[in-house]
Write a protein that holds these residues in place. Structure first.
Motif, PDB file in Angstrom:
ATOM      1  N   GLN A   1       0.877  -1.100  -0.069  1.00 47.85           N
ATOM      2  CA  GLN A   1      -0.113   0.173  -0.041  1.00 47.85           C
ATOM      3  C   GLN A   1       0.890   1.229  -0.097  1.00 47.85           C
ATOM      4  N   ILE A   2       0.323   2.375  -0.897  1.00 50.64           N
ATOM      5  CA  ILE A   2       0.967   3.456  -0.833  1.00 50.64           C
ATOM      6  C   ILE A   2       0.080   4.417  -0.457  1.00 50.64           C
ATOM      7  N   ILE A   3       0.275   5.556   0.359  1.00 51.02           N
ATOM      8  CA  ILE A   3      -0.578   6.813   0.639  1.00 51.02           C
ATOM      9  C   ILE A   3       0.323   7.783   0.116  1.00 51.02           C
ATOM     10  N   LEU A   4      -0.555   8.576  -0.715  1.00 50.14           N
ATOM     11  CA  LEU A   4       0.226   9.927  -1.194  1.00 50.14           C
ATOM     12  C   LEU A   4      -0.392  11.194  -0.701  1.00 50.14           C
ATOM     13  N   SER A   5       0.356  11.925  -0.192  1.00 49.95           N
ATOM     14  CA  SER A   5      -0.262  12.986   0.465  1.00 49.95           C
ATOM     15  C   SER A   5       0.138  14.527  -0.250  1.00 49.95           C
ATOM     16  N   HIS A   6      -0.767  14.980  -0.825  1.00 45.81           N
ATOM     17  CA  HIS A   6      -0.556  16.417  -1.483  1.00 45.81           C
ATOM     18  C   HIS A   6      -0.216  17.507  -0.768  1.00 45.81           C
ATOM     19  N   GLY A   7       0.286  18.439  -1.129  1.00 42.98           N
ATOM     20  CA  GLY A   7       0.665  19.791  -0.669  1.00 42.98           C
ATOM     21  C   GLY A   7      -0.541  20.525  -0.327  1.00 42.98           C
ATOM     22  N   SER A   8      -0.164  21.816   0.424  1.00 39.27           N
ATOM     23  CA  SER A   8      -0.951  22.786   0.716  1.00 39.27           C
ATOM     24  C   SER A   8      -1.370  23.615  -0.478  1.00 39.27           C
ATOM     25  N   ASP A   9      -2.630  24.190  -0.777  1.00 35.99           N
ATOM     26  CA  ASP A   9      -2.905  24.852  -1.957  1.00 35.99           C
ATOM     27  C   ASP A   9      -2.891  23.776  -3.265  1.00 35.99           C
ATOM     28  N   SER A  10      -3.164  22.811  -2.921  1.00 37.57           N
ATOM     29  CA  SER A  10      -3.126  21.475  -4.048  1.00 37.57           C
ATOM     30  C   SER A  10      -4.342  20.654  -3.532  1.00 37.57           C
ATOM     31  N   GLY A  11      -4.517  19.336  -4.262  1.00 37.09           N
ATOM     32  CA  GLY A  11      -5.361  18.438  -3.848  1.00 37.09           C
ATOM     33  C   GLY A  11      -4.872  17.005  -4.388  1.00 37.09           C
ATOM     34  N   PRO A  12      -5.904  15.918  -4.263  1.00 33.49           N
ATOM     35  CA  PRO A  12      -5.461  14.524  -4.419  1.00 33.49           C
ATOM     36  C   PRO A  12      -5.034  14.472  -5.923  1.00 33.49           C
ATOM     37  N   ASP A  13      -5.537  15.299  -6.807  1.00 32.51           N
ATOM     38  CA  ASP A  13      -5.259  15.086  -8.215  1.00 32.51           C
ATOM     39  C   ASP A  13      -4.104  15.955  -8.798  1.00 32.51           C
ATOM     40  N   ALA A  14      -3.217  16.608  -7.937  1.00 30.57           N
ATOM     41  CA  ALA A  14      -2.064  17.220  -8.215  1.00 30.57           C
ATOM     42  C   ALA A  14      -1.085  16.315  -9.199  1.00 30.57           C
ATOM     43  N   THR A  15      -0.743  17.196 -10.097  1.00 24.66           N
ATOM     44  CA  THR A  15       0.414  16.643 -10.779  1.00 24.66           C
ATOM     45  C   THR A  15       1.350  15.540 -10.315  1.00 24.66           C
ATOM     46  N   LYS A  16       2.177  15.894  -9.487  1.00 22.03           N
ATOM     47  CA  LYS A  16       3.248  14.757  -8.909  1.00 22.03           C
ATOM     48  C   LYS A  16       2.508  13.606  -8.336  1.00 22.03           C
ATOM     49  N   VAL A  17       1.569  13.735  -7.419  1.00 23.45           N
ATOM     50  CA  VAL A  17       0.903  12.743  -6.594  1.00 23.45           C
ATOM     51  C   VAL A  17       0.329  11.949  -7.660  1.00 23.45           C
ATOM     52  N   SER A  18      -0.389  12.432  -8.585  1.00 18.53           N
ATOM     53  CA  SER A  18      -1.001  11.587  -9.704  1.00 18.53           C
ATOM     54  C   SER A  18      -0.138  10.623 -10.601  1.00 18.53           C
ATOM     55  N   VAL A  19       0.973  11.337 -11.057  1.00 22.58           N
ATOM     56  CA  VAL A  19       2.005  10.710 -11.675  1.00 22.58           C
ATOM     57  C   VAL A  19       2.796   9.559 -10.650  1.00 22.58           C
ATOM     58  N   LEU A  20       2.965   9.580  -9.620  1.00 26.70           N
ATOM     59  CA  LEU A  20       3.373   8.614  -8.743  1.00 26.70           C
ATOM     60  C   LEU A  20       2.600   7.739  -8.479  1.00 26.70           C
ATOM     61  N   ALA A  21       1.214   8.078  -8.400  1.00 27.24           N
ATOM     62  CA  ALA A  21       0.167   6.965  -8.133  1.00 27.24           C
ATOM     63  C   ALA A  21       0.230   6.087  -9.422  1.00 27.24           C
ATOM     64  N   ALA A  22      -0.023   6.665 -10.394  1.00 27.57           N
ATOM     65  CA  ALA A  22      -0.198   5.838 -11.553  1.00 27.57           C
ATOM     66  C   ALA A  22       0.999   4.699 -11.836  1.00 27.57           C
ATOM     67  N   LEU A  23       2.292   5.574 -11.504  1.00 31.60           N
ATOM     68  CA  LEU A  23       3.468   4.741 -11.785  1.00 31.60           C
ATOM     69  C   LEU A  23       3.456   3.228 -10.629  1.00 31.60           C
ATOM     70  N   ALA A  24       3.227   3.690  -9.485  1.00 24.60           N
ATOM     71  CA  ALA A  24       2.965   2.697  -8.360  1.00 24.60           C
ATOM     72  C   ALA A  24       1.714   1.512  -8.809  1.00 24.60           C
ATOM     73  N   GLU A  25       1.005   2.017  -9.267  1.00 29.01           N
ATOM     74  CA  GLU A  25      -0.348   1.302  -9.529  1.00 29.01           C
ATOM     75  C   GLU A  25       0.213   0.249 -10.915  1.00 29.01           C
ATOM     76  N   SER A  26       0.951   0.745 -11.672  1.00 27.05           N
ATOM     77  CA  SER A  26       1.414  -0.035 -12.881  1.00 27.05           C
ATOM     78  C   SER A  26       2.531  -1.010 -12.606  1.00 27.05           C
ATOM     79  N   LEU A  27       3.175  -0.956 -11.396  1.00 30.09           N
ATOM     80  CA  LEU A  27       3.953  -1.703 -10.692  1.00 30.09           C
ATOM     81  C   LEU A  27       3.319  -2.771  -9.727  1.00 30.09           C
ATOM     82  N   GLY A  28       2.181  -2.583  -9.702  1.00 27.92           N
ATOM     83  CA  GLY A  28       1.220  -3.664  -8.681  1.00 27.92           C
ATOM     84  C   GLY A  28       1.055  -3.257  -7.313  1.00 27.92           C
ATOM     85  N   TRP A  29       1.327  -1.874  -7.012  1.00 23.42           N
ATOM     86  CA  TRP A  29       1.022  -1.403  -5.645  1.00 23.42           C
ATOM     87  C   TRP A  29      -0.369  -0.892  -5.736  1.00 23.42           C
TER      88      TRP A  29
END
Length: 175
Positions: free
Chosen positions: A4-32
């Motif tokens: 399991q991976i929990i990705l936490s966005h920064g202030s003035d941002s949200g859960p669909d922010a670019t960095k956390v979205s890219v990292l979540a998609a990468l992790a999911e593609s690797l089976g996380w």
């Protein structure tokens, strides 16, 4: 599933922010399995006022998991991920543009030292001075990747994703 991976966005941002979205998609593609808490309601309390509610939200997400998660965070998300790691077991920490302190919040940044950790920061971070995180990493002998970028690290999303993949591969080998 690798974990399991929990990705936490920064202030003035949200859960669909670019960095956390890219990292979540990468992790999911690797089976996380990933989740991205939404801290926007907490952030309405201001920087110092949002820390405790963010940690509580993150801790609640961690308590629902069967195994310790990897925590990923950017800026305020990195700050609360580190502090949450002091309260609950984690499998790893991947932290971006981390502030060494939040003005008005009683505790400085800290994290568990017994888990794999990577810190990434920008040379030109105008929000969270590099000197403070450089000193923190040096005192604890933690890996710190410094990129030619500002606080948002938006010019280096691909590099960050490559480092994240290496980090996850190392966790998988160690498991």
């Amino acid at each position: 599933m690798r974990g399991q991976i929990i990705l936490s966005h920064g202030s003035d941002s949200g859960p669909d922010a670019t960095k956390v979205s890219v990292l979540a998609a990468l992790a999911e593609s690797l089976g996380w399995s990933t989740q991205r808490p939404d801290y926007r309601d907490d952030d309405r309390r201001g920087h110092a006022g949002s820390v405790a509610p963010r940690i509580a939200r993150l801790r609640a997400a961690m308590e629902l998991l069967e195994a310790p998660p990897v925590l990923v965070g950017s800026s305020m998300g990195a700050f609360v991920s580190g502090l949450a790691s002091l309260e609950r077991p984690v499998a790893g920490l991947f932290l971006l543009a981390t502030p060494a302190a939040i003005p008005g919040f009683e505790s400085a940044f800290d994290l568990r030292l017994d888990v794999p950790t990577v810190l990434i920061h920008g040379w030109r971070d105008e929000v969270c001075p590099l000197d403070e995180m450089y000193e923190f990493a040096g005192r604890r002998q933690l890996p710190l990747l410094i990129l030619d970028d500002d606080h948002r690290l938006s010019a280096n999303v691909d590099t960050i994703a490559q480092q994240f993949r290496l980090f996850l591969d190392q966790l998988a080998v160690a498991a």
